[in-house]
Write a protein that holds these residues in place. Structure first.
Motif, short mmCIF file in Angstrom:
data_model
loop_
_atom_site.label_atom_id
_atom_site.label_comp_id
_atom_site.label_asym_id
_atom_site.label_seq_id
_atom_site.Cartn_x
_atom_site.Cartn_y
_atom_site.Cartn_z
N GLU A 228 39.63 30.10 39.41
CA GLU A 228 39.06 30.45 38.11
C GLU A 228 37.55 30.58 38.19
OE1 GLU A 228 42.46 28.32 35.27
OE2 GLU A 228 40.69 27.20 35.92
N ILE A 231 37.00 34.00 39.53
CA ILE A 231 37.25 34.98 38.46
C ILE A 231 36.07 35.00 37.49
CG2 ILE A 231 38.68 35.41 36.41
CD1 ILE A 231 41.09 34.51 38.04
N GLY A 232 35.54 33.83 37.18
CA GLY A 232 34.38 33.76 36.30
C GLY A 232 33.18 34.50 36.88
N GLU A 235 33.85 38.22 36.58
CA GLU A 235 33.62 38.69 35.21
C GLU A 235 32.14 38.78 34.90
OE1 GLU A 235 35.86 35.78 33.07
OE2 GLU A 235 37.68 37.04 32.98
N THR A 236 31.37 37.86 35.44
CA THR A 236 29.91 37.90 35.24
C THR A 236 29.32 39.15 35.88
OG1 THR A 236 29.77 35.48 35.17
CG2 THR A 236 27.74 36.69 35.68
N LEU A 238 30.92 41.88 36.50
CA LEU A 238 31.40 43.07 35.80
C LEU A 238 30.59 43.32 34.52
CD1 LEU A 238 33.58 45.29 35.79
CD2 LEU A 238 35.03 43.73 34.48
N ASN A 239 30.20 42.25 33.88
CA ASN A 239 29.44 42.39 32.63
C ASN A 239 27.94 42.56 32.87
OD1 ASN A 239 31.78 42.09 31.10
ND2 ASN A 239 31.62 39.85 31.10
N ARG A 275 44.88 38.69 37.54
CA ARG A 275 43.57 38.85 36.89
C ARG A 275 42.50 39.23 37.90
NH1 ARG A 275 41.95 33.65 33.64
NH2 ARG A 275 40.03 34.92 33.45
N HIS A 278 42.83 42.83 39.20
CA HIS A 278 42.35 43.79 38.20
C HIS A 278 40.82 43.82 38.19
CE1 HIS A 278 42.10 46.11 34.51
NE2 HIS A 278 41.29 45.15 34.00
N LEU A 279 40.19 42.67 38.22
CA LEU A 279 38.73 42.61 38.22
C LEU A 279 38.17 43.20 39.51
CD1 LEU A 279 38.17 39.00 36.78
CD2 LEU A 279 37.50 41.15 35.70
N THR A 282 38.34 46.93 39.41
CA THR A 282 37.31 47.44 38.48
C THR A 282 35.92 47.37 39.12
OG1 THR A 282 38.64 46.68 36.63
CG2 THR A 282 36.33 47.22 36.17
#
Length: 286
Positions: A228, A231-232, A235-236, A238-239, A275, A278-279, A282
Motif C-alpha cells: 500500500e 501504491i501510495g 498515486e503521488t 501520477l498526481n 491496483r 493499473h497505476l 498509467t
C-alpha cells in the motif's frame, strides 16, 4: 444308665425293647449294641439303627458348621481386592449357598453371616456411588473439552475470515487464544488414556492451526502495508505535475516484485496487485 441296664439285662423282651426305644445317648447305645450283639437281635438292631442315625446327624451338623464357616470366611473377604463387580456376583452366590444351610446354622453363624453381608453391601454401595460420581465427572470433562474445542474452531473461523491483522488488532485474538489454552490445560484428564490422547492430538493440531493463522495474518498485514505504501507513492507520482523518468517508475516495479505474494493466493493481494498494475500502466503511458 438304668435304661441301658434294662435294655441289656431285663428278662422281658418287651421291657428291653421299650428301654432301647427310649435311649438316645450315643455312649450308652454303643454299650447296648456291643452287649446285645449275640443275645438280642431286635434290641441290637434298634441300637445299631439309632447309632447310625446319631452319627449321620452328627456328620450333617458338622457339614453345616463347616459350610457356614466357609461361607462366612469368603463373605468377610469380599471387597479387599476392590474387584467390586466380581465380588458382588460372589456375594449373591454365597447368599444362595447360605439359604441351603440357614435352617441348621448356629445363632453365632447367623449373626456373623448377617454382619458380614451388611458390611460388604455398604462397601459395595459406596463403590457404586463413587463410580457414578466418577462417571458424572468424566461426562462433564468430556463436555467441557467439546465445548472448548468448538470455541477454538469458532475462533479459527473468525481468523480465516480476515485478510490481515496487525498492530493492536491482534491482541483480543491473542487473549482469547491464551484463555482457551489455559482452560484446556486445566480441564480434567479423562480416565481412558486412549481417549485423552486423541483429544490432546486434536487440541495440538487446532492450536497449531490457530497460531499459524495468526502469524499469517500478521505477515499479510506487514506485506500489504508495504504494498500500500508503494501504491501510495505511485498515486503521488501520477498526481504530480512534474515530469516522470523511467528509472523512477521502474524502481516502483522492482520494489513491488520484491514482495512475494502469499501462497495460495489471497483476495487482498489480488486486489492490491490489480491496483498497482493499473497505476503502473498509467505511469508508463505518461
Amino acid at each position: 444308665s438304668v435304661l441301658g441296664e434294662i435294655a441289656m439285662n431285663d428278662p422281658s423282651s418287651d421291657i428291653r425293647l421299650a428301654a432301647i426305644n427310649k435311649l438316645s445317648q450315643p455312649a450308652i447305645l454303643e454299650r447296648v449294641f456291643k452287649a446285645t450283639r449275640n443275645r438280642d437281635k431286635r434290641v441290637n438292631r434298634i441300637a445299631r439303627d439309632k447309632l447310625d442315625a446319631t452319627i449321620a446327624q452328627q456328620e450333617q451338623t458338622q457339614q453345616v458348621r463347616t459350610e457356614c464357616e466357609t461361607i462366612c470366611i469368603r463373605l468377610e473377604a469380599l471387597g479387599r481386592n476392590h474387584a467390586w463387580e466380581q465380588d458382588q456376583a460372589e456375594a449373591k452366590r454365597l447368599q444362595e449357598r447360605w439359604q441351603a444351610v440357614a435352617a441348621g446354622a448356629d445363632p453365632d453363624f447367623q449373626t456373623r453371616f448377617t454382619n458380614a453381608l451388611q458390611v460388604f453391601q455398604a462397601a459395595f454401595d459406596n463403590y457404586q456411588q463413587a463410580l457414578q460420581a466418577s462417571r458424572l465427572r468424566e461426562q462433564a470433562a468430556l463436555a467441557t473439552k467439546q465445548q472448548l474445542y468448538n470455541q477454538a474452531e469458532g475462533l479459527l473461523a473468525e481468523l480465516q475470515s480476515l485478510d490481515r491483522l496487525g498492530n493492536a488488532a491482534d491482541e483480543p485474538f491473542i487473549q482469547r487464544l491464551t484463555t482457551w489454552q489455559t482452560q484446556w490445560q486445566t480441564n480434567q484428564v479423562l480416565q481412558d488414556p486412549s481417549e485423552e490422547q486423541q483429544w490432546q492430538r486434536r487440541f495440538e493440531q487446532l492450536h497449531h492451526h490457530l497460531q499459524n493463522r495468526l502469524q499469517a495474518l500478521r505477515t499479510y498485514h506487514q506485506e500489504a502495508t508495504a504494498l500500500e505504501s508503494i501504491i501510495g507513492q505511485a498515486e503521488t507520482l501520477l498526481n504530480s505535475t512534474e515530469p516522470l523518468t523511467p528509472p523512477v517508475v521502474e524502481d516502483l516495479q522492482t520494489r513491488w516484485q520484491e514482495i512475494s505474494p502469499p501462497t495460495p493466493p489471497v483476495a487482498l493481494f489480488d486486489h492490491l496487485n490489480s491496483r498497482f498494475n493499473h497505476l503502473f500502466t498509467t505511469l508508463q503511458e505518461r
